[in-house]
Design a protein around this motif. Structure first.
Motif, PDB file in Angstrom:
ATOM      1  N   THR A 293       9.902  73.226 -26.018  1.00 30.83           N
ATOM      2  CA  THR A 293      10.804  73.306 -27.171  1.00 30.83           C
ATOM      3  C   THR A 293      11.682  72.063 -27.247  1.00 30.83           C
ATOM      4  OG1 THR A 293      10.842  75.723 -27.092  1.00 30.83           O
ATOM      5  CG2 THR A 293      12.656  74.644 -28.244  1.00 30.83           C
ATOM      6  N   ALA A 294      12.214  71.640 -26.099  1.00 32.51           N
ATOM      7  CA  ALA A 294      13.047  70.435 -26.067  1.00 32.51           C
ATOM      8  C   ALA A 294      12.253  69.198 -26.456  1.00 32.51           C
ATOM      9  CB  ALA A 294      13.643  70.256 -24.670  1.00 32.51           C
ATOM     10  N   MET A 295      10.958  69.223 -26.205  1.00 32.78           N
ATOM     11  CA  MET A 295      10.083  68.095 -26.531  1.00 32.78           C
ATOM     12  C   MET A 295       9.579  68.145 -27.968  1.00 32.78           C
ATOM     13  SD  MET A 295       7.807  68.087 -23.055  1.00 32.78           S
ATOM     14  CE  MET A 295       8.531  67.813 -21.438  1.00 32.78           C
ATOM     15  N   GLY A 296       9.929  69.208 -28.696  1.00 35.46           N
ATOM     16  CA  GLY A 296       9.562  69.278 -30.106  1.00 35.46           C
ATOM     17  C   GLY A 296       8.246  69.954 -30.409  1.00 35.46           C
ATOM     18  N   TYR A 297       7.702  70.701 -29.448  1.00 32.62           N
ATOM     19  CA  TYR A 297       6.436  71.403 -29.657  1.00 32.62           C
ATOM     20  C   TYR A 297       6.674  72.880 -29.968  1.00 32.62           C
ATOM     21  CZ  TYR A 297       3.944  67.342 -27.801  1.00 32.62           C
ATOM     22  OH  TYR A 297       3.438  66.080 -27.604  1.00 32.62           O
ATOM     23  N   GLN A 298       5.665  73.518 -30.560  1.00 32.74           N
ATOM     24  CA  GLN A 298       5.717  74.938 -30.862  1.00 32.74           C
ATOM     25  C   GLN A 298       4.626  75.668 -30.077  1.00 32.74           C
ATOM     26  OE1 GLN A 298       6.060  75.982 -35.126  1.00 32.74           O
ATOM     27  NE2 GLN A 298       6.043  73.774 -35.541  1.00 32.74           N
ATOM     28  N   VAL A 299       5.017  76.726 -29.386  1.00 28.60           N
ATOM     29  CA  VAL A 299       4.043  77.512 -28.613  1.00 28.60           C
ATOM     30  C   VAL A 299       3.332  78.471 -29.562  1.00 28.60           C
ATOM     31  CG1 VAL A 299       3.750  79.206 -26.774  1.00 28.60           C
ATOM     32  CG2 VAL A 299       5.361  77.315 -26.483  1.00 28.60           C
ATOM     33  N   SER A 300       1.992  78.426 -29.519  1.00 23.80           N
ATOM     34  CA  SER A 300       1.198  79.166 -30.510  1.00 23.80           C
ATOM     35  C   SER A 300       0.645  80.498 -30.005  1.00 23.80           C
ATOM     36  CB  SER A 300       0.015  78.295 -30.960  1.00 23.80           C
ATOM     37  OG  SER A 300      -0.878  78.083 -29.867  1.00 23.80           O
ATOM     38  N   ASP A 301       0.735  80.732 -28.695  1.00 26.66           N
ATOM     39  CA  ASP A 301       0.071  81.930 -28.146  1.00 26.66           C
ATOM     40  C   ASP A 301       1.021  82.770 -27.301  1.00 26.66           C
ATOM     41  OD1 ASP A 301       0.317  80.066 -26.067  1.00 26.66           O
ATOM     42  OD2 ASP A 301      -1.468  80.815 -25.037  1.00 26.66           O
ATOM     43  N   GLY A 302       2.204  83.034 -27.821  1.00 29.31           N
ATOM     44  CA  GLY A 302       3.222  83.754 -27.063  1.00 29.31           C
ATOM     45  C   GLY A 302       2.764  85.099 -26.536  1.00 29.31           C
ATOM     46  N   HIS A 303       2.001  85.834 -27.313  1.00 26.28           N
ATOM     47  CA  HIS A 303       1.565  87.173 -26.898  1.00 26.28           C
ATOM     48  C   HIS A 303       0.556  87.089 -25.763  1.00 26.28           C
ATOM     49  CE1 HIS A 303      -0.042  91.325 -27.342  1.00 26.28           C
ATOM     50  NE2 HIS A 303       1.216  91.580 -27.662  1.00 26.28           N
ATOM     51  N   PHE A 304      -0.385  86.162 -25.856  1.00 27.29           N
ATOM     52  CA  PHE A 304      -1.351  85.934 -24.778  1.00 27.29           C
ATOM     53  C   PHE A 304      -0.608  85.572 -23.488  1.00 27.29           C
ATOM     54  CE2 PHE A 304      -3.828  83.099 -22.116  1.00 27.29           C
ATOM     55  CZ  PHE A 304      -5.100  83.664 -22.075  1.00 27.29           C
ATOM     56  N   ALA A 305       0.321  84.633 -23.575  1.00 28.43           N
ATOM     57  CA  ALA A 305       1.054  84.146 -22.404  1.00 28.43           C
ATOM     58  C   ALA A 305       1.884  85.259 -21.759  1.00 28.43           C
ATOM     59  CB  ALA A 305       1.953  82.981 -22.800  1.00 28.43           C
TER      60      ALA A 305
END
Length: 280
Positions: free
Chosen positions: A182-194
């Motif tokens: 998040t600090a690097m500016g990315y979005q996590v796409s698989d929160g439920h899997f993780a």
């Protein structure tokens, strides 16, 4: 909690005694205290699971003598709360990093991947130690500033990465590195899997299909693998990523032996930086 009964042993005089649940929090305390304190870290090996750790008599005795206990909070090391409660009246102060960061139970407990967290921990410990031993306040402040200077490369690197992230999506095996992403500016796409992997349960077929699609169609910039927790589903995703030439960033949940917090985090951050450079 038979081994965590209250004890009336007095705290050692002259030096500040600190007990930290995790190695990197203990590292910060040691850097600030120098020879004016003693620091004991409970989880001091990558082979020990902080979330399932059961405290023993030795832990209880250390806490009874401690001026300050530093814990992660947010349920990650809740066993420490029980030990501290068993020693109620001993005068031990508790610093919860979760509370320090304004988080509540249910939030991501892997606070240490945030590039700003250890600077805030350092500043709070300097204040706390200075109140306990005012005559050494100047020393604590000087050492704390020197430690913060070492940590500055983490926020600098995260900001450099963010300039080239462009809000891209990434996938992760577990949420252990999410705060850094998040600090690097990315979005996590698989929160439920993780989350399923972290809870040792099987992801749903829909979660698996969705992640496979993201990898095959290069809908993610890279995949983040926690190498300390392997499962057939994660192994399959890593293999699929390699097959389709999707970069894999390898991270760990606990600090490797013989590394400092700074070198550990920087090694992980720079994997992301290299991926960006190769793409450019």
């Amino acid at each position: 909690m038979a081994g965590c009964q209250a004890t009336t042993q007095p705290k050692q005089s002259g030096k500040i005694n600190v007990v930290a649940t995790l190695g990197f929090y203990g590292e910060a305390a040691e850097a600030i205290l120098g020879d004016q304190g003693n620091v004991h870290t409970i989880i001091n090996s990558p082979s020990i699971d902080a979330e399932s750790y059961e405290p023993d008599v030795k832990t209880a005795k250390l806490v009874a003598k401690a001026n300050v206990v530093v814990e992660n909070g947010l349920g990650y090391d809740s066993w420490m709360d029980r030990v501290v409660a068993a020693n109620e009246g001993s005068g031990t102060q508790t610093l919860s990093i979760g509370k320090l960061m304004g988080k509540t139970t249910g939030d991501n407990p892997h606070l240490w991947s945030d590039p700003t967290v250890m600077t805030q921990v350092t500043q709070r410990l300097v204040t706390q130690f200075s109140r306990i031993s005012p005559k050494h306040a100047a020393d604590f402040k000087r050492r704390g500033a020197a430690y913060e200077k070492q940590l500055a490369v983490l926020t600098k690197t995260a900001k450099q990465i963010k300039r080239h992230a462009h809000g891209q999506k990434v996938a992760v095996s577990e949420p252990v590195f999410d705060l850094a992403l998040t600090a690097m500016g990315y979005q996590v796409s698989d929160g439920h899997f993780a989350q399923s992997i972290e809870e040792d349960s099987d992801p749903t077929p829909a979660d698996i299909t969705q992640l496979q699609k993201q990898i095959k169609h290069h809908q993610i910039a890279f995949f983040v693998e926690n190498t300390q927790n392997s499962s057939k589903n994660v192994t399959a995703m890593v293999q699929l990523a390699h097959k389709y030439h999707v970069p894999v960033v390898q991270v760990t949940e606990t600090m490797p032996t013989h590394q400092t917090y700074r070198t550990w985090m920087l090694q992980q951050y720079r994997q992301v930086q290299r991926i960006q450079e190769e793409n450019r």
